[in-house]
Design a protein around this motif. Structure first.
Motif, short mmCIF file in Angstrom:
data_model
loop_
_atom_site.label_atom_id
_atom_site.label_comp_id
_atom_site.label_asym_id
_atom_site.label_seq_id
_atom_site.Cartn_x
_atom_site.Cartn_y
_atom_site.Cartn_z
N ILE A 21 -14.15 -22.40 18.02
CA ILE A 21 -13.77 -23.75 18.47
C ILE A 21 -14.06 -24.66 17.54
O ILE A 21 -15.05 -25.01 16.74
N TYR A 22 -13.11 -25.59 17.39
CA TYR A 22 -13.55 -27.02 16.64
C TYR A 22 -12.84 -28.27 17.52
O TYR A 22 -11.59 -28.12 17.74
N ALA A 29 -5.08 -15.22 19.29
CA ALA A 29 -4.39 -16.33 20.24
C ALA A 29 -5.01 -17.50 19.69
O ALA A 29 -6.15 -17.86 19.20
N LEU A 30 -4.04 -18.59 19.51
CA LEU A 30 -4.43 -20.02 19.02
C LEU A 30 -3.83 -21.03 20.11
O LEU A 30 -2.56 -21.18 20.56
N LEU A 31 -4.92 -21.90 20.45
CA LEU A 31 -4.65 -23.08 21.36
C LEU A 31 -4.91 -24.20 20.46
O LEU A 31 -6.03 -24.52 20.04
N VAL A 32 -3.88 -25.30 20.36
CA VAL A 32 -4.15 -26.81 19.69
C VAL A 32 -3.56 -27.82 20.72
O VAL A 32 -2.54 -27.82 21.02
N ILE A 60 -9.23 -27.41 18.65
CA ILE A 60 -8.43 -26.23 18.26
C ILE A 60 -9.46 -25.04 18.66
O ILE A 60 -10.59 -24.75 18.61
N ILE A 61 -8.64 -24.08 19.51
CA ILE A 61 -9.32 -22.83 20.14
C ILE A 61 -8.75 -21.68 19.58
O ILE A 61 -7.50 -21.35 19.71
N LYS A 62 -9.46 -20.73 19.00
CA LYS A 62 -8.96 -19.61 18.41
C LYS A 62 -9.44 -18.39 18.92
O LYS A 62 -10.85 -18.28 18.93
#
Length: 442
Positions: free
Chosen positions: A221-222, A367-370, A432-434
């Protein structure tokens, strides 16, 4: 030479001498008058210079406008030997030693002076003066057109003479410089106070943002926020309660600056309260509760908020989310490509109810959530070209294999290069969640 001619020459000799002596005496008297006149002018000039020196010395240590005007009025009274003086600068009026003329009469004469643009000297032979006023002199002061200013001198014994007017005009000119200085000091002081207040507001707003990122073994997480001004309307938050799934939210208040920042504080409190204290706080329920709490306030303020809320369910490797009119939100599955997550609801504060519903997508390893605010997609280059969603999607695909922090830095740096030194137009905030998977490694 005959006898008559000799007699005429004998008579002319003494007369010629007398004429020359008379002419010489006239020249001497003329030179004396010129010297006396010159001496008088020198004395007058010296007195004027001394008066200006006294005026400068008397006001040099006074910085505030009110204090400066009081001392200028005092010195004008003393130097011109009048009963009283008034200094008018815009709406500010200072009398010394007391008010010798009523406000209505003063304003009427000031209006005349403003229309004339020149000095106005009045005595009982020229106009009907207020009770107690024997003569009065209005001298306009040039303040570079920012404000109308006038020096008023009241009741000179006898009447105002030419030297009095000359001295008064010199005082008015000098007063203008001191008033300009006081106004500049006042403006600088106001800006300094505003800057200090903005610094405090910025510290408060930064304190409202999470001071640490949540520690979730299966997530990288950032998050970061860069306001366009010292404070802004973007916000993000993480709500992590025992025995409850992690909930993350990002919102964008319409507008920017101090007004948006104040609304941001309200939204932050409302969303966090709903997320923490509702029995089963799903993203859609949190949005609905927040809208119910803030709808009346947002309507009165003529504002609205776009918001995205997601809830991570590690047991099922799912991300549950609800979107109230927010964009851009980008989801990239492990194998790609990145795609925009559409909104099914309207921003908070537009209607008394929300239309957002809960949705899910898989969120396992890779998986990536931006989630960003429109400060990224709507950034412009020097030619006015917008960065846009397509470039943002390509950028996410390009950095997808990197850690969350590197992805965030890549987005910020790319936008900075794209705008090429253009002033930041809007707040830029991102989460940013990865997904790392149950093994905890990407």
């Amino acid at each position: 030479m005959d006898t008559a001619q000799a007699r005429d020459e004998a008579t002319a000799g003494p007369n010629a001498q007398a004429n020359r002596e008379a002419s010489l005496r006239d020249q001497l008297r003329q030179q004396k008058r010129e010297i006396e006149e010159l001496a008088g002018q020198l004395v007058e000039t010296q007195d004027l210079l001394l008066a200006m020196y006294d005026l400068s010395q008397a006001t040099r240590s006074h910085l505030g406008l009110g204090e400066t005007l009081r001392h200028l009025a005092n010195e004008a009274t003393r130097l011109v030997c009048v009963e009283g003086a008034i200094l008018c600068v815009g709406p500010t009026i200072v009398h010394h030693p007391t008010a010798l003329i009523d406000d209505l009469s003063l304003f009427n004469h000031l209006e005349i002076v403003e229309q004339r643009g020149t000095d106005l000297i009045l005595n009982p032979l020229q106009a009907t003066l207020p009770t107690g006023i024997t003569n009065i002199c209005f001298l306009p002061i040039n303040l570079q057109g920012r404000l109308n200013a006038t020096l008023v001198l009241i009741n000179r014994e006898g009447n105002f003479t030419a030297p009095d007017l000359k001295l008064g005009r010199a005082i008015a000119e000098q007063a203008g410089a001191h008033i300009e200085h006081a106004l500049l000091y006042q403006e600088t002081l106001a800006q300094t106070r505003l800057q200090a207040e903005m610094d405090v507001a910025r510290r408060v707003q930064l304190h409202l943002l999470p001071q640490a990122r949540p520690n979730v073994p299966t997530l990288d997480i950032y998050a970061d926020s860069r306001p366009a001004l010292q404070v802004g309307g973007d916000f993000y938050d993480f709500v992590s309660e025992p025995d409850r799934p992690l909930l993350l939210l990002l919102g964008d208040v319409a507008g920017k600056g101090i007004s948006a920042a104040m609304i941001m504080g309200l939204v932050h409190t409302a969303t966090r309260s709903a997320a923490r204290f509702m029995p089963n706080p799903t993203p859609a329920k949190v949005l609905s509760r927040t809208n119910n709490d803030l709808y009346d306030d947002l309507t009165q303020l003529d504002s609205f908020i776009t918001a995205f809320i997601a809830q991570y369910i590690p047991e099922q490797e799912l991300m549950r989310y609800a979107n109230a009119g927010h964009a851009p939100v980008i989801y990239r599955p492990p194998e790609g490509p990145a795609r925009l997550v559409e909104s099914d609801g309207i921003p908070l504060g537009v209607l008394p109810i929300t239309l957002s519903e809960d949705h899910t997508f898989e969120f396992g390893a890779g998986a990536l959530l931006v989630v960003t605010t429109d400060g990224f997609s709507e950034a412009h280059d020097a030619n006015g070209v917008m960065f846009g969603y397509e470039q943002l999607l390509e950028l996410v695909d390009e950095f997808a294999d990197q850690p969350a922090q590197v992805i965030a830095y890549g987005l910020y740096n790319t936008i900075d290069s794209f705008t090429n030194g253009q002033p930041q137009e809007d707040d830029q905030t991102l989460i940013i969640i990865k997904g790392l998977g149950k093994g905890g490694a990407s």
